[in-house]
Design a protein around this motif. Sequence first.
Motif, PDB file in Angstrom:
ATOM      1  N   MET A  99      30.119  40.772  51.292  1.00 19.41           N
ATOM      2  CA  MET A  99      30.565  39.294  51.701  1.00 19.41           C
ATOM      3  C   MET A  99      30.492  39.153  53.212  1.00 19.41           C
ATOM      4  O   MET A  99      30.234  39.915  54.095  1.00 19.41           O
ATOM      5  CB  MET A  99      32.328  38.989  51.359  1.00 19.41           C
ATOM      6  N   GLU A 100      30.600  37.504  53.171  1.00 19.86           N
ATOM      7  CA  GLU A 100      29.485  37.090  54.682  1.00 19.86           C
ATOM      8  C   GLU A 100      31.344  36.791  55.062  1.00 19.86           C
ATOM      9  O   GLU A 100      32.473  36.345  54.420  1.00 19.86           O
ATOM     10  CB  GLU A 100      28.797  35.979  54.506  1.00 19.86           C
ATOM     11  N   ILE A 101      31.773  36.554  56.598  1.00 23.80           N
ATOM     12  CA  ILE A 101      32.587  36.902  57.628  1.00 23.80           C
ATOM     13  C   ILE A 101      33.200  35.448  57.295  1.00 23.80           C
ATOM     14  O   ILE A 101      34.445  35.398  57.250  1.00 23.80           O
ATOM     15  CB  ILE A 101      32.237  37.276  58.680  1.00 23.80           C
ATOM     16  N   ASN A 102      32.457  34.139  56.517  1.00 21.59           N
ATOM     17  CA  ASN A 102      32.469  33.279  57.108  1.00 21.59           C
ATOM     18  C   ASN A 102      33.479  32.629  55.415  1.00 21.59           C
ATOM     19  O   ASN A 102      35.139  32.129  55.941  1.00 21.59           O
ATOM     20  CB  ASN A 102      31.581  32.198  57.069  1.00 21.59           C
ATOM     21  N   ARG A 103      33.179  33.239  54.664  1.00 22.49           N
ATOM     22  CA  ARG A 103      33.526  33.292  53.445  1.00 22.49           C
ATOM     23  C   ARG A 103      34.946  34.248  53.991  1.00 22.49           C
ATOM     24  O   ARG A 103      36.020  33.289  53.198  1.00 22.49           O
ATOM     25  CB  ARG A 103      32.869  33.666  52.378  1.00 22.49           C
ATOM     26  N   VAL A 104      35.161  35.237  54.336  1.00 21.88           N
ATOM     27  CA  VAL A 104      36.517  35.760  54.351  1.00 21.88           C
ATOM     28  C   VAL A 104      37.140  34.857  55.678  1.00 21.88           C
ATOM     29  O   VAL A 104      38.646  34.952  54.822  1.00 21.88           O
ATOM     30  CB  VAL A 104      36.211  37.420  55.294  1.00 21.88           C
ATOM     31  N   ARG A 105      36.510  34.467  56.485  1.00 24.66           N
ATOM     32  CA  ARG A 105      37.836  33.235  56.482  1.00 24.66           C
ATOM     33  C   ARG A 105      38.173  32.338  56.408  1.00 24.66           C
ATOM     34  O   ARG A 105      39.213  31.070  56.293  1.00 24.66           O
ATOM     35  CB  ARG A 105      36.905  32.941  58.421  1.00 24.66           C
ATOM     36  N   GLN A 106      37.408  31.360  55.387  1.00 21.40           N
ATOM     37  CA  GLN A 106      37.642  30.415  54.276  1.00 21.40           C
ATOM     38  C   GLN A 106      39.541  31.027  53.370  1.00 21.40           C
ATOM     39  O   GLN A 106      40.097  29.999  53.141  1.00 21.40           O
ATOM     40  CB  GLN A 106      36.887  29.982  53.709  1.00 21.40           C
ATOM     41  N   ILE A 107      38.597  32.421  52.809  1.00 16.30           N
ATOM     42  CA  ILE A 107      39.538  32.920  51.907  1.00 16.30           C
ATOM     43  C   ILE A 107      41.318  33.146  52.892  1.00 16.30           C
ATOM     44  O   ILE A 107      42.153  32.998  52.350  1.00 16.30           O
ATOM     45  CB  ILE A 107      39.470  33.680  51.605  1.00 16.30           C
ATOM     46  N   LEU A 108      40.951  33.395  54.143  1.00 16.37           N
ATOM     47  CA  LEU A 108      42.202  34.213  54.617  1.00 16.37           C
ATOM     48  C   LEU A 108      42.860  32.316  55.093  1.00 16.37           C
ATOM     49  O   LEU A 108      43.859  32.784  54.360  1.00 16.37           O
ATOM     50  CB  LEU A 108      41.768  33.982  56.485  1.00 16.37           C
ATOM     51  N   SER A 109      42.512  31.213  55.795  1.00 18.15           N
ATOM     52  CA  SER A 109      42.598  29.866  55.800  1.00 18.15           C
ATOM     53  C   SER A 109      43.379  29.055  54.971  1.00 18.15           C
ATOM     54  O   SER A 109      43.986  28.670  54.824  1.00 18.15           O
ATOM     55  CB  SER A 109      41.866  29.357  56.737  1.00 18.15           C
ATOM     56  N   SER A 110      42.879  29.470  53.253  1.00 12.42           N
ATOM     57  CA  SER A 110      42.945  29.011  51.813  1.00 12.42           C
ATOM     58  C   SER A 110      44.329  29.242  51.395  1.00 12.42           C
ATOM     59  O   SER A 110      45.343  30.425  51.703  1.00 12.42           O
ATOM     60  CB  SER A 110      42.201  28.829  51.156  1.00 12.42           C
ATOM     61  N   SER A 111      45.003  28.362  51.112  1.00 11.61           N
ATOM     62  CA  SER A 111      46.279  28.602  50.358  1.00 11.61           C
ATOM     63  C   SER A 111      45.829  28.917  48.821  1.00 11.61           C
ATOM     64  O   SER A 111      47.672  29.825  47.758  1.00 11.61           O
ATOM     65  CB  SER A 111      47.385  27.459  50.412  1.00 11.61           C
ATOM     66  N   ALA A 112      44.691  29.133  48.496  1.00  8.07           N
ATOM     67  CA  ALA A 112      44.750  29.195  47.402  1.00  8.07           C
ATOM     68  C   ALA A 112      44.699  30.541  46.791  1.00  8.07           C
ATOM     69  O   ALA A 112      44.710  31.686  47.872  1.00  8.07           O
ATOM     70  CB  ALA A 112      43.347  28.722  46.694  1.00  8.07           C
ATOM     71  N   ASP A 113      44.547  31.568  45.804  1.00  4.70           N
ATOM     72  CA  ASP A 113      45.275  32.523  45.424  1.00  4.70           C
ATOM     73  C   ASP A 113      43.740  32.741  44.607  1.00  4.70           C
ATOM     74  O   ASP A 113      43.648  32.936  43.399  1.00  4.70           O
ATOM     75  CB  ASP A 113      45.673  32.974  43.713  1.00  4.70           C
ATOM     76  N   ILE A 114      42.418  33.999  45.667  1.00  7.55           N
ATOM     77  CA  ILE A 114      40.882  33.788  45.667  1.00  7.55           C
ATOM     78  C   ILE A 114      41.266  35.423  44.981  1.00  7.55           C
ATOM     79  O   ILE A 114      41.285  36.206  46.120  1.00  7.55           O
ATOM     80  CB  ILE A 114      40.698  33.492  46.506  1.00  7.55           C
ATOM     81  N   ASP A 115      40.600  35.328  44.245  1.00  7.95           N
ATOM     82  CA  ASP A 115      40.097  36.841  43.614  1.00  7.95           C
ATOM     83  C   ASP A 115      39.174  37.706  44.183  1.00  7.95           C
ATOM     84  O   ASP A 115      38.018  37.381  44.370  1.00  7.95           O
ATOM     85  CB  ASP A 115      40.028  37.655  41.660  1.00  7.95           C
ATOM     86  N   VAL A 116      39.499  39.299  45.365  1.00  8.24           N
ATOM     87  CA  VAL A 116      37.643  39.960  46.153  1.00  8.24           C
ATOM     88  C   VAL A 116      38.883  41.241  45.188  1.00  8.24           C
ATOM     89  O   VAL A 116      40.333  41.873  45.186  1.00  8.24           O
ATOM     90  CB  VAL A 116      38.547  39.430  47.783  1.00  8.24           C
TER      91      VAL A 116
END
Length: 60
Positions: free
Chosen positions: A1-18
Motif C-alpha cells: 500500500m502507498e503511504i498516502n493511502r495509509v494516511r487517508q485511512i488513518l484520518s478517515s472516520s470510515a471503517d476501511i478493511d486492511v
Amino acid sequence: MEINRVRQILSSSADIDVEYQGAAVWIDDISEDGLTATVHLRGPLEQRTIVPVRDLHEIS
C-alpha cells in the motif's frame, strides 16, 4: 500500500478493511519515515506489531 493511502485511512472516520499477511488489521500509526506502520489484529487481541507499509493491502 502507498503511504498516502495509509494516511487517508488513518484520518478517515470510515471503517476501511486492511489486511496484513491475510489477517484483518487496524492501522494505529505510521512511522515518521513512512516505511512502517503499527497495526493490531481486528478482534479481542490488542497486541501491536510494526509492519512494512508495502505489505498492507486494502480490501475492496
